[in-house]
Design a protein around this motif. Structure first.
Motif, short mmCIF file in Angstrom:
data_model
loop_
_atom_site.label_atom_id
_atom_site.label_comp_id
_atom_site.label_asym_id
_atom_site.label_seq_id
_atom_site.Cartn_x
_atom_site.Cartn_y
_atom_site.Cartn_z
N ASN A 1 -5.36 0.43 -2.67
CA ASN A 1 -5.48 1.30 -1.50
C ASN A 1 -5.99 0.49 -0.31
O ASN A 1 -6.54 -0.60 -0.48
N ARG A 2 -5.80 1.01 0.87
CA ARG A 2 -6.29 0.32 2.07
C ARG A 2 -7.82 0.29 2.03
O ARG A 2 -8.46 1.30 1.73
N TYR A 3 -8.36 -0.86 2.38
CA TYR A 3 -9.80 -1.01 2.19
C TYR A 3 -10.56 -1.47 3.42
O TYR A 3 -11.80 -1.49 3.42
N GLU B 1 -7.46 8.15 6.56
CA GLU B 1 -7.93 8.36 5.19
C GLU B 1 -7.10 9.44 4.51
O GLU B 1 -6.71 9.32 3.35
N PHE C 1 0.83 -1.21 0.00
CA PHE C 1 0.00 0.00 0.00
C PHE C 1 0.87 1.26 0.00
O PHE C 1 2.09 1.20 0.10
N ASN C 2 0.17 2.39 -0.09
CA ASN C 2 0.77 3.73 0.03
C ASN C 2 1.61 4.12 -1.18
O ASN C 2 1.60 3.45 -2.21
N GLN D 1 -8.72 4.51 -10.89
CA GLN D 1 -9.39 4.98 -9.68
C GLN D 1 -10.88 5.09 -9.98
O GLN D 1 -11.27 5.54 -11.06
N ASP E 1 -4.79 7.01 2.11
CA ASP E 1 -5.71 6.59 1.05
C ASP E 1 -5.50 7.42 -0.20
O ASP E 1 -6.09 8.42 -0.40
#
Length: 582
Positions: free
Chosen positions: A544-546, A578, A341-342, A511, A582
């Motif tokens: 992305n983190r979900y 967030e 992530f990130n 996205q 995110d």
């Protein structure tokens, strides 16, 4: 990459040394809990009264692997002999104010089933028997080990074989672990067992080691994201002789200090050091037994790229110590994948290293003397393309060294994979190693600034595939239908297939609305109408983190793709996460 890296300092969980500790006598058969009375004046000026409680695993129908109970607290003075594998210590002053608490796990031969003791002692006498010790760190790529844990890296480079071409075979932890433990893909595993609800029914190579008389162990910190527990029921009964999930559940009832959203401290100890101490205790106490153990660390590697730097010196010292006690043990020090992530995933380097986790292997001198050719071949293979399915075959090879009657079983996920005690071809392809095209790093893509009309068609195809995937699940009604917001990455790679035809793969990242980021590898497939269709190669990956957006879902497969229609009210902490991540 330099702007993404920062050094993190080690932070002790307490300024005071632990008040309680474990001592073993009679080759580990006698376990004594002690209070260090010389330290009590640092905790309080008043008299200290301590007691201990037995920790018991509680099995419920809905969550069989998530509950524990504490017995009535039994008072003791300076020391007491204990027979329970997990205990909680509580100390209070004269005014009944709690000044200290901790949880201890004691590893002792008295906790091994009698039949296993008898068989293991017989197995340990066989010269060709080698114990197996897996020590894993979640989300650790080869490059991030160098960046964040240089001392650990240097020690491993000097004392182990580095499988430089080791590549992941699945999205997250479970498929990469099960590749090692079963030789199966997740889709194949689904046909064998219901791993989300009845994982005890799944095949696992530690069962073969147990049948051959090995003492087995499994421990993992950060119980809320356990490899076999996150969005799953976990084990209905202990899968190994020593099962440490109840120990971490008990530890996590103590005072918790979080670091980058993960449990860093539980009581006076870090979660990572609790794993390290268990490994040492297991290896030293049961040195005369054949063993198979898997220990896994999430707490300082899973959620932040840089927190591993805080544990570098601790890990180096742990490895220096544990190497003194490996005896006849083959050590596998490894990870499942790189950081997922990130901002790092938006870079070519991050894309590459996410697919290439660390994998180091150390052999005892006895193995090198008895099996010099096998060891030589393993060294050669350090520079070849390898996968978890090769490790599965290697483990079977080790079983066969212990018992010639053991029959090797092919990895169903990879027919061409074999033990790394045999040479791997220099010309090996990802397909040969069981690595799907979306995780293969052999064909490096190039970024193109394509006109919107060219990129829109594959982006629409990917969006349709995501929505189709969500619709295939029973809980689909809880999830939004995604719409395309924008294309954030478009890369192409031309290659020749097995028929010498030129084909093009597209690495595409989009996205959506509501906001989610997805990545997939597509193949352009010519059709009869002089135009092109698209074919999805491998998994669709959510970048992305979900977890905060898919909390309405209890299915770990759907969770990766769902954006819940009903969102929980966001706390201040959620809003900060967030904004930052995110």
């Amino acid at each position: 990459m330099r702007e993404l890296y920062r050094h993190e300092d080690y932070i002790p969980c307490s300024n005071l040394a632990p008040l309680s500790y474990i001592v073993k006598e009679n080759n580990g058969h006698t376990v004594i809990l002690k209070i260090n009375r010389s330290l009590t004046s640092q905790y309080t000026l008043f008299k200290v009264h301590c007691c201990y409680s037995k920790v018991t695993r509680l099995v419920t129908l809905k969550r069989p692997d998530d509950s524990i109970s504490f017995s009535k607290c039994i008072p003791f003075e300076d020391s007491v002999e204990i027979v329970d594998p997990i205990i909680k210590v509580t100390c209070k002053d004269s005014f009944s104010f709690e000044i200290y608490s901790n949880v201890h796990a004691s590893i002792s031969p008295i906790h091994i089933p009698y039949s296993d003791i008898k068989t293991s002692k017989m197995t340990a006498k066989v010269k060709t028997t080698f114990s197996i010790l897996f020590i894993g760190m979640d989300s650790m790529s080869k490059l991030n080990l160098i960046r964040t844990m240089p001392k650990t890296f240097n020690f491993l480079e000097k004392n182990s074989i580095n499988l430089k071409g080791y590549t992941k075979v699945g999205l997250n932890t479970l498929p990469n672990l099960m590749g090692i433990l079963t030789g199966l893909t997740i889709d194949q595993l689904k046909k064998w067992c219901d791993y989300q609800n009845k994982i005890n029914d799944c095949p696992n190579i530690w069962n073969q080691f147990k049948e051959m008389g090995y003492i087995t162990a499994y421990g993992e910190d950060s119980s809320d994201i356990g490899s076999f527990n996150y969005a799953k029921k976990g084990f209905s009964k202990p899968p190994t002789d020593f099962y440490f999930r109840p120990y971490f559940l008990a530890s996590e009832t103590l005072k918790i200090i979080q670091r980058e959203r993960m449990y860093y401290c539980t009581g006076p100890e870090t979660e990572g050091e609790r794993i390290m101490n268990l490994v040492k205790d297991f290896q030293i106490t049961l040195k005369n037994y054949s063993k198979f153990a898997l220990f896994w660390m999430n707490s300082f590697t899973h959620d932040d790229l840089n927190i591993p730097s805080a544990m570098d010196e601790k890990m180096e010292n742990f490895l220096i110590d544990i190497y003194k006690h490996l005896d006849n043990t083959i050590l596998f020090f490894f990870s499942d994948h790189g950081f997922r992530f990130n901002d790092i995933t938006k870079r070519q380097t991050g894309w590459l290293e996410e697919k290439m986790p660390i994998f180091y292997v150390s052999f005892p001198d006895s193995f090198k003397k008895i099996h010099p050719k096998a060891y030589y071949n393993f060294q050669i293979n350090s520079g070849r393309l390898t996968s978890s399915y090769d490790i599965y075959m290697t483990l079977q090879n080790i079983l066969r060294l212990a018992d010639r009657s053991y029959s090797l079983k092919k990895s169903l996920a990879c027919a061409k994979c074999h033990s790394l005690f045999r040479k791997v071809s220099e010309r090996r392809s990802c397909q040969d190693a069981g690595i799907s095209k979306d995780y293969c790093v052999c064909n490096i893509t190039q970024t193109y600034e394509e006109p919107q009309e060219i990129t829109k068609e594959p982006a629409k195809f990917l969006l349709d595939e995501i929505n189709k995937l969500v619709r295939s699940y029973r809980q689909r009604y809880k999830c939004h239908v995604y719409k395309l917001d924008r294309i954030t990455l478009f890369e192409k790679c031309d290659f020749k297939n097995e028929y010498k035809q030129t084909r093009t793969n597209l690495l595409l990242r989009i996205q959506t609305q509501p906001k989610a980021v997805f990545e997939a590898l597509l193949e352009i497939v010519p059709n009869k109408h002089n135009s092109s269709d698209f074919r999805l190669l491998g998994d669709i990956i959510r970048m992305n983190r979900y977890s905060m957006y898919s909390s309405c879902i209890q299915d770990s497969s759907l969770e990766k793709y769902c954006y819940c229609k009903e969102q929980k009210p966001k706390t201040i902490s959620d809003k900060i996460k967030e904004f930052l991540f995110d």
